[in-house]
Design an enzyme around this catalytic site. Structure first.
Site, PDB file in Angstrom:
ATOM      1  N   ILE A  11       0.828  -1.215   0.000  1.00  0.00           N
ATOM      2  CA  ILE A  11       0.000   0.000   0.000  1.00  0.00           C
ATOM      3  C   ILE A  11       0.859   1.260   0.000  1.00  0.00           C
ATOM      4  O   ILE A  11       0.415   2.320  -0.452  1.00  0.00           O
ATOM      5  CB  ILE A  11      -0.972  -0.001   1.191  1.00  0.00           C
ATOM      6  CG1 ILE A  11      -2.123   0.995   0.943  1.00  0.00           C
ATOM      7  CG2 ILE A  11      -0.250   0.300   2.502  1.00  0.00           C
ATOM      8  CD1 ILE A  11      -3.308   0.802   1.821  1.00  0.00           C
ATOM      9  N   ASN A  24      -3.782   1.791  15.442  1.00  0.00           N
ATOM     10  CA  ASN A  24      -4.337   1.550  16.781  1.00  0.00           C
ATOM     11  C   ASN A  24      -4.842   2.892  17.288  1.00  0.00           C
ATOM     12  O   ASN A  24      -4.623   3.922  16.645  1.00  0.00           O
ATOM     13  CB  ASN A  24      -3.288   0.933  17.722  1.00  0.00           C
ATOM     14  CG  ASN A  24      -2.086   1.835  17.870  1.00  0.00           C
ATOM     15  OD1 ASN A  24      -2.201   3.002  18.235  1.00  0.00           O
ATOM     16  ND2 ASN A  24      -0.921   1.319  17.522  1.00  0.00           N
ATOM     17  N   VAL A  33       0.675  -3.076   8.516  1.00  0.00           N
ATOM     18  CA  VAL A  33       0.559  -2.047   7.466  1.00  0.00           C
ATOM     19  C   VAL A  33       0.778  -0.646   8.062  1.00  0.00           C
ATOM     20  O   VAL A  33       1.343   0.240   7.422  1.00  0.00           O
ATOM     21  CB  VAL A  33      -0.813  -2.149   6.754  1.00  0.00           C
ATOM     22  CG1 VAL A  33      -1.967  -1.779   7.660  1.00  0.00           C
ATOM     23  CG2 VAL A  33      -0.831  -1.333   5.471  1.00  0.00           C
ATOM     24  N   ASP A  34       0.372  -0.481   9.321  1.00  0.00           N
ATOM     25  CA  ASP A  34       0.581   0.815   9.994  1.00  0.00           C
ATOM     26  C   ASP A  34       2.080   1.119  10.080  1.00  0.00           C
ATOM     27  O   ASP A  34       2.531   2.232   9.789  1.00  0.00           O
ATOM     28  CB  ASP A  34      -0.019   0.714  11.402  1.00  0.00           C
ATOM     29  CG  ASP A  34      -0.339   2.068  12.016  1.00  0.00           C
ATOM     30  OD1 ASP A  34      -0.283   2.181  13.254  1.00  0.00           O
ATOM     31  OD2 ASP A  34      -0.635   3.010  11.266  1.00  0.00           O
ATOM     32  N   THR A 120      -7.513  -7.551   9.510  1.00  0.00           N
ATOM     33  CA  THR A 120      -7.316  -8.991   9.197  1.00  0.00           C
ATOM     34  C   THR A 120      -5.933  -9.492   9.582  1.00  0.00           C
ATOM     35  O   THR A 120      -5.605 -10.655   9.330  1.00  0.00           O
ATOM     36  CB  THR A 120      -7.520  -9.242   7.686  1.00  0.00           C
ATOM     37  OG1 THR A 120      -6.527  -8.504   6.956  1.00  0.00           O
ATOM     38  CG2 THR A 120      -8.906  -8.826   7.228  1.00  0.00           C
ATOM     39  N   TYR A 123      -5.291  -7.927  14.360  1.00  0.00           N
ATOM     40  CA  TYR A 123      -6.609  -7.901  15.027  1.00  0.00           C
ATOM     41  C   TYR A 123      -7.438  -9.146  14.748  1.00  0.00           C
ATOM     42  O   TYR A 123      -8.521  -9.313  15.300  1.00  0.00           O
ATOM     43  CB  TYR A 123      -7.365  -6.627  14.648  1.00  0.00           C
ATOM     44  CG  TYR A 123      -6.888  -5.377  15.388  1.00  0.00           C
ATOM     45  CD1 TYR A 123      -5.862  -5.452  16.331  1.00  0.00           C
ATOM     46  CD2 TYR A 123      -7.455  -4.141  15.155  1.00  0.00           C
ATOM     47  CE1 TYR A 123      -5.413  -4.322  17.001  1.00  0.00           C
ATOM     48  CE2 TYR A 123      -7.024  -2.992  15.825  1.00  0.00           C
ATOM     49  CZ  TYR A 123      -5.991  -3.103  16.755  1.00  0.00           C
ATOM     50  OH  TYR A 123      -5.554  -1.983  17.431  1.00  0.00           O
TER      51      TYR A 123
HETATM   52  N1  APR Z   1       0.642  -3.168   2.205  1.00  0.00           N
HETATM   53  C1  APR Z   1      -0.619  -3.675   2.160  1.00  0.00           C
HETATM   54  N2  APR Z   1      -1.126  -4.487   3.103  1.00  0.00           N
HETATM   55  C2  APR Z   1      -0.306  -4.809   4.142  1.00  0.00           C
HETATM   56  C3  APR Z   1       1.017  -4.314   4.265  1.00  0.00           C
HETATM   57  C4  APR Z   1       1.481  -3.460   3.228  1.00  0.00           C
HETATM   58  N3  APR Z   1       2.710  -2.939   3.244  1.00  0.00           N
HETATM   59  N4  APR Z   1       1.561  -4.824   5.413  1.00  0.00           N
HETATM   60  C5  APR Z   1       0.613  -5.599   5.970  1.00  0.00           C
HETATM   61  N5  APR Z   1      -0.510  -5.608   5.217  1.00  0.00           N
HETATM   62  C6  APR Z   1      -1.772  -6.299   5.447  1.00  0.00           C
HETATM   63  C7  APR Z   1      -1.729  -7.524   6.316  1.00  0.00           C
HETATM   64  O1  APR Z   1      -1.310  -8.650   5.555  1.00  0.00           O
HETATM   65  C8  APR Z   1      -3.189  -7.627   6.724  1.00  0.00           C
HETATM   66  O2  APR Z   1      -3.918  -8.320   5.714  1.00  0.00           O
HETATM   67  O3  APR Z   1      -2.612  -5.421   6.155  1.00  0.00           O
HETATM   68  C9  APR Z   1      -3.663  -6.168   6.755  1.00  0.00           C
HETATM   69  C10 APR Z   1      -3.942  -5.618   8.143  1.00  0.00           C
HETATM   70  O4  APR Z   1      -3.039  -6.198   9.078  1.00  0.00           O
HETATM   71  P1  APR Z   1      -2.388  -5.323  10.277  1.00  0.00           P
HETATM   72  O5  APR Z   1      -1.426  -4.371   9.710  1.00  0.00           O
HETATM   73  O6  APR Z   1      -1.913  -6.300  11.302  1.00  0.00           O
HETATM   74  O7  APR Z   1      -3.621  -4.479  10.842  1.00  0.00           O
HETATM   75  P2  APR Z   1      -4.797  -4.907  11.842  1.00  0.00           P
HETATM   76  O8  APR Z   1      -5.109  -6.355  11.757  1.00  0.00           O
HETATM   77  O9  APR Z   1      -5.882  -3.918  11.580  1.00  0.00           O
HETATM   78  O10 APR Z   1      -4.161  -4.647  13.284  1.00  0.00           O
HETATM   79  C11 APR Z   1      -3.911  -3.321  13.651  1.00  0.00           C
HETATM   80  O11 APR Z   1      -1.691  -3.789  14.348  1.00  0.00           O
HETATM   81  O12 APR Z   1       0.196  -2.806  13.575  1.00  0.00           O
HETATM   82  C12 APR Z   1      -0.717  -2.767  14.581  1.00  0.00           C
HETATM   83  O13 APR Z   1      -0.752  -0.436  15.196  1.00  0.00           O
HETATM   84  C13 APR Z   1      -1.496  -1.476  14.582  1.00  0.00           C
HETATM   85  O14 APR Z   1      -2.419  -1.993  16.717  1.00  0.00           O
HETATM   86  C14 APR Z   1      -2.697  -1.924  15.347  1.00  0.00           C
HETATM   87  C15 APR Z   1      -2.943  -3.338  14.809  1.00  0.00           C
END
Ligand code: APR
Length: 181
Positions: A11, A24, A33-34, A120, A123
């Site tokens: 992304i 978060n 992704v964050d 996904t 979380y």
């Molecule tokens: N580009 C696109 N998608 C990505 C990328 C990237 N660079 N990196 C990870 N993803 C995808 C993951 O494979 C997953 O399908 O993003 C989706 C969301 O995963 P997370 O990043 O773990 O987000 P979430 O499940 O909403 O959890 C959020 O995680 O990183 C911490 O600070 C954040 O506490 C919050 C929690």
């Protein structure tokens, strides 16, 4: 009419006006992704997030995109639901994430917006159910955003999103097409 694209990729490399991060509540960055978006946008993103946060699950808030490459101008931070089995309003909170991000995008005059698969990862929201919610919410929203790009990080995630989108659109010309109406 919003066009929905499904891509597999990173992304932080999308050429859209804004990108959504799965944050978060602090909006000060994390992993997944964050973490990727904060690394790409630079330390000013966490400082800007700290100024406007905290953000409730299901809500969305925007900051500038700082060091993210053009044309990305905005990062829209949203907080997904932590999956606890499905009986604690998780589906509605996730739908609210997509709805609120589109509302914030409309307020900013964003014309193209990239979403990750919110909630996904860490979380734990089941990917198939999350994809159905993402697609149904975007299709059902009355947003001025012309192009919504759902970005899957891997092939499995892309297949799940494509299946969710296909399930919303009966095959053109099929008998199911008329029956579905
Ligand atoms: N580009 C696109 N998608 C990505 C990328 C990237 N660079 N990196 C990870 N993803 C995808 C993951 O494979 C997953 O399908 O993003 C989706 C969301 O995963 P997370 O990043 O773990 O987000 P979430 O499940 O909403 O959890 C959020 O995680 O990183 C911490 O600070 C954040 O506490 C919050 C929690």
């Amino acid at each position: 009419m919003t066009v929905i694209e499904i891509v597999q990729g990173d992304i932080t490399l999308q050429d859209t006006d804004a990108v959504v991060t799965a944050a978060n509540e602090s909006l000060m960055g994390g992993g997944g992704v964050d973490g990727a978006i904060h690394r790409a946008a630079g330390p000013r993103l966490a400082a800007a997030g700290a100024e406007i946060g905290p953000c409730d699950p299901g809500d969305a808030m925007a900051t500038p995109a700082f060091d993210l490459y053009p044309p990305v101008r905005h990062v829209i931070h949203t907080v997904g639901p932590v999956w606890e089995g499905g009986d604690f309003g998780e589906a509605e909170i996730l739908a609210s994430c997509y709805r609120r991000c589109l509302e914030v995008a409309d307020e900013l005059g964003v014309r193209s917006l990239a979403f990750p698969a919110i909630a996904t990862g860490v979380y734990g929201f089941p990917a198939e159910a999350a994809a159905r919610i993402a697609v149904a919410t975007v299709v059902g929203a009355s947003s001025a955003v012309e192009r919504v790009r759902l970005v899957a990080f891997d092939r499995e995630g892309r297949d799940v999103l494509e299946a969710a989108l296909a399930s919303l659109r009966p095959p053109a010309g099929s008998h199911l097409d008329t029956a579905a109406r």
